[in-house]
Design a protein around this motif. Structure first.
Motif, mmCIF file in Angstrom:
data_model
loop_
_atom_site.group_PDB
_atom_site.id
_atom_site.type_symbol
_atom_site.label_atom_id
_atom_site.label_comp_id
_atom_site.label_asym_id
_atom_site.label_seq_id
_atom_site.Cartn_x
_atom_site.Cartn_y
_atom_site.Cartn_z
ATOM 1 N N PRO A 193 0.687 -1.265 -0.139
ATOM 2 C CA PRO A 193 0.279 0.017 0.114
ATOM 3 C C PRO A 193 0.920 1.013 -0.386
ATOM 4 O O PRO A 193 0.630 2.223 -0.297
ATOM 5 C CB PRO A 193 -0.858 -0.538 1.573
ATOM 6 C CG PRO A 193 -1.141 -1.537 1.572
ATOM 7 C CD PRO A 193 0.099 -1.750 1.351
ATOM 8 N N VAL A 194 1.800 1.358 0.684
ATOM 9 C CA VAL A 194 2.581 2.409 0.564
ATOM 10 C C VAL A 194 3.181 2.897 -0.607
ATOM 11 O O VAL A 194 3.576 3.630 -1.105
ATOM 12 C CB VAL A 194 4.224 2.415 2.064
ATOM 13 C CG1 VAL A 194 5.029 3.496 1.740
ATOM 14 C CG2 VAL A 194 3.720 2.406 3.104
ATOM 15 N N ILE A 195 4.161 1.768 -1.750
ATOM 16 C CA ILE A 195 4.855 1.700 -2.776
ATOM 17 C C ILE A 195 2.984 2.001 -4.547
ATOM 18 O O ILE A 195 3.886 3.559 -4.153
ATOM 19 C CB ILE A 195 5.197 0.694 -3.194
ATOM 20 C CG1 ILE A 195 5.715 -0.323 -2.204
ATOM 21 C CG2 ILE A 195 5.350 0.507 -4.738
ATOM 22 C CD1 ILE A 195 6.391 -1.240 -2.344
ATOM 23 N N ARG A 196 1.903 1.560 -3.728
ATOM 24 C CA ARG A 196 0.722 2.749 -4.595
ATOM 25 C C ARG A 196 0.497 3.299 -4.629
ATOM 26 O O ARG A 196 -0.124 4.785 -5.192
ATOM 27 C CB ARG A 196 -0.130 1.416 -4.089
ATOM 28 C CG ARG A 196 -0.163 0.276 -5.035
ATOM 29 C CD ARG A 196 -1.318 -0.726 -5.087
ATOM 30 N NE ARG A 196 -1.801 -0.970 -3.928
ATOM 31 C CZ ARG A 196 -1.524 -2.324 -3.698
ATOM 32 N NH1 ARG A 196 -0.711 -3.261 -4.308
ATOM 33 N NH2 ARG A 196 -1.842 -2.522 -2.574
ATOM 34 N N LYS A 197 0.649 4.031 -3.006
ATOM 35 C CA LYS A 197 0.351 5.476 -2.493
ATOM 36 C C LYS A 197 1.710 6.450 -2.882
ATOM 37 O O LYS A 197 1.549 7.815 -3.382
ATOM 38 C CB LYS A 197 0.252 5.988 -1.324
ATOM 39 C CG LYS A 197 -0.730 6.798 -0.443
ATOM 40 C CD LYS A 197 -1.575 7.641 -0.983
ATOM 41 C CE LYS A 197 -1.813 8.328 -0.301
ATOM 42 N NZ LYS A 197 -3.850 8.516 -0.851
ATOM 43 N N ILE A 198 2.703 6.011 -3.136
ATOM 44 C CA ILE A 198 3.792 6.925 -3.733
ATOM 45 C C ILE A 198 4.024 7.367 -4.932
ATOM 46 O O ILE A 198 3.723 8.490 -4.996
ATOM 47 C CB ILE A 198 5.295 6.065 -2.705
ATOM 48 C CG1 ILE A 198 5.227 6.314 -1.236
ATOM 49 C CG2 ILE A 198 6.313 6.996 -3.563
ATOM 50 C CD1 ILE A 198 6.625 5.317 -1.237
ATOM 51 N N TRP A 199 3.729 6.342 -5.989
ATOM 52 C CA TRP A 199 3.102 6.119 -7.072
ATOM 53 C C TRP A 199 2.027 7.196 -7.883
ATOM 54 O O TRP A 199 2.060 7.678 -9.064
ATOM 55 C CB TRP A 199 2.936 5.026 -7.764
ATOM 56 C CG TRP A 199 3.846 3.857 -7.455
ATOM 57 C CD1 TRP A 199 5.388 4.166 -7.325
ATOM 58 C CD2 TRP A 199 4.188 3.024 -8.495
ATOM 59 N NE1 TRP A 199 6.416 2.913 -7.386
ATOM 60 C CE2 TRP A 199 5.195 2.237 -7.950
ATOM 61 C CE3 TRP A 199 3.351 1.430 -8.465
ATOM 62 C CZ2 TRP A 199 6.061 0.667 -7.997
ATOM 63 C CZ3 TRP A 199 3.379 0.562 -8.231
ATOM 64 C CH2 TRP A 199 4.913 -0.024 -8.952
ATOM 65 N N SER A 200 0.686 7.148 -7.037
ATOM 66 C CA SER A 200 -0.161 7.685 -6.984
ATOM 67 C C SER A 200 -0.248 9.279 -6.429
ATOM 68 O O SER A 200 -0.551 10.157 -7.326
ATOM 69 C CB SER A 200 -1.449 7.207 -6.141
ATOM 70 O OG SER A 200 -1.432 7.108 -5.809
ATOM 71 N N ASP A 201 0.462 9.794 -5.311
ATOM 72 C CA ASP A 201 0.301 11.176 -4.647
ATOM 73 C C ASP A 201 1.700 11.424 -4.562
ATOM 74 O O ASP A 201 2.381 11.227 -3.124
ATOM 75 C CB ASP A 201 -0.218 11.100 -3.488
ATOM 76 C CG ASP A 201 -1.468 10.775 -3.734
ATOM 77 O OD1 ASP A 201 -1.776 11.609 -4.975
ATOM 78 O OD2 ASP A 201 -2.826 10.233 -3.490
ATOM 79 N N PRO A 202 2.882 11.110 -5.649
ATOM 80 C CA PRO A 202 4.362 11.606 -5.421
ATOM 81 C C PRO A 202 4.267 12.688 -4.494
ATOM 82 O O PRO A 202 6.042 13.235 -3.894
ATOM 83 C CB PRO A 202 5.842 11.451 -6.712
ATOM 84 C CG PRO A 202 4.121 11.700 -7.296
ATOM 85 C CD PRO A 202 2.890 11.612 -6.572
ATOM 86 N N SER A 203 3.395 13.411 -4.919
ATOM 87 C CA SER A 203 3.620 14.957 -4.861
ATOM 88 C C SER A 203 3.937 15.399 -3.034
ATOM 89 O O SER A 203 3.497 16.305 -2.451
ATOM 90 C CB SER A 203 2.903 16.392 -5.076
ATOM 91 O OG SER A 203 1.553 15.581 -5.081
ATOM 92 N N LEU A 204 3.450 13.802 -2.119
ATOM 93 C CA LEU A 204 2.592 14.080 -0.976
ATOM 94 C C LEU A 204 3.998 14.335 -0.103
ATOM 95 O O LEU A 204 5.162 14.250 -0.563
ATOM 96 C CB LEU A 204 2.060 13.305 -0.030
ATOM 97 C CG LEU A 204 0.653 13.342 -0.438
ATOM 98 C CD1 LEU A 204 -0.480 11.701 0.055
ATOM 99 C CD2 LEU A 204 -0.711 13.866 -0.343
#
Length: 315
Positions: A193-204
């Motif tokens: 889940p962390v990898i997918r979230k980084i990929w979808s929202d790298p600007s966070l």
């Protein structure tokens, strides 16, 4: 490093979908009354398309739910029970289910969250696909008739493929030729889940503690596990994702360096430029110029090829 900027995701998505296996595929139109709950059991993957009204879809044991309006899609990978409830009054939904082993067979489930919402109004391709189903139901197709049921089933399959293609296109990094270890990391219940979230929202404004909370691990355990599975520390992986996205945006043109920097998670153009130059040995403007010169050279090469008269072979 710069030679890795060739997009691989369209080919990967096409390969995954072409080999999709749908064991025990079943489709039906369901009318869910007020206060009723429709369940898709664990081990069964499902597609839900709202035909009328509004529903919420949630996973068993979770307090969170997603809301679907008319024509919206939800895809469940079958890792948990899924529950569908009308928001108010009754709701009509198309439900298509199949054995979750179909996703595991070609590893699509490693690239998808347990529950995905795709709003069709945001994607013209999904609106067109769902429109085929709407036209079919308006023309009087009856799901109780075998021939009509087969047509509805095939339309539902097309909608599922389009929904999966849309989600995979937006969730797989454009510039990744995904190595084996990263595929395995995506299947990890904490790190995936962390990898997918980084990929979808790298600007966070990502930090290791923030990632660890999302993974539900202590900071030290998370950092060690991430590095073991992915092959690099979490912040270095974040930088790779950000820089490769920046390369694509710089190559496409149209956006200034400061705007691109903010889109990939930097507060100002200066900090982005410094990070980009450290990563690529080129400033953002130098990279953009080099990318555009390369495109111009390819165009010139294409234009310099001799014309071949119609009907004559080119040797």
């Amino acid at each position: 490093m710069l030679s890795e900027t060739v997009s691989q995701s369209p080919r990967m998505v096409e390969t995954l979908l072409a080999s999709l296996y749908l064991p025990r595929w079943n489709t039906s139109m369901q009318l869910i009354g007020n206060g009723e709950t429709l369940k898709i059991p664990v081990g069964t993957a499902g597609l839900v398309v709202v035909q009328g009204g509004e529903v919420t879809v949630s996973l068993a044991g979770s307090s969170e739910s997603i809301k679907l309006a008319a024509a919206d899609h939800a895809v469940s990978t079958g890792s948990q029970d899924a529950e569908i409830r009308p928001v108010s009054g009754a709701a009509k939904v198309l439900v298509a289910t199949f054995d979750a082993i179909g996703l595991e067979h070609n590893r699509i489930d490693k690239l998808l969250p347990p529950l995905t919402l795709v709003q069709s109004r945001e994607y013209e391709s999904l609106m067109r696909t769902n429109g085929l189903l709407e036209n079919a139901t308006r023309s009087g197709l009856n799901a109780d008739n075998w021939g009509d049921q087969l047509i509805i089933s095939k339309l539902a399959e097309a909608i599922l493929l389009q929904a999966l293609a849309t989600e995979l296109d937006r969730s797989i990094p454009d510039l990744y030729d995904m190595p084996q270890e990263l595929m395995e990391a995506l299947s990890d219940r904490n790190i995936g889940p962390v990898i997918r979230k980084i990929w979808s929202d790298p600007s966070l404004p990502w930090t290791v503690p923030m990632m660890a909370r999302l993974a539900r691990l202590s900071r030290s355990t998370f950092a060690e596990r991430f590095r073991s599975l992915v092959g690099e520390p979490p912040l270095r992986h974040l930088t790779e994702v950000r820089m490769k996205l920046a390369c694509r945006l710089l190559s496409e043109g149209g956006l200034g360096v400061t705007a691109i920097g903010r889109m990939v998670g930097y507060e100002n153009g200066s900090s982005f430029s410094n990070s980009f130059k450290k990563w690529s040995n080129l400033s953002p403007l130098e990279f953009r110029k080099q990318a555009h010169n390369g495109a111009d050279e390819k165009a010139v090469e294409g234009a310099s090829e001799p014309d071949v008269p119609s009907g004559q072979p080119a040797y």
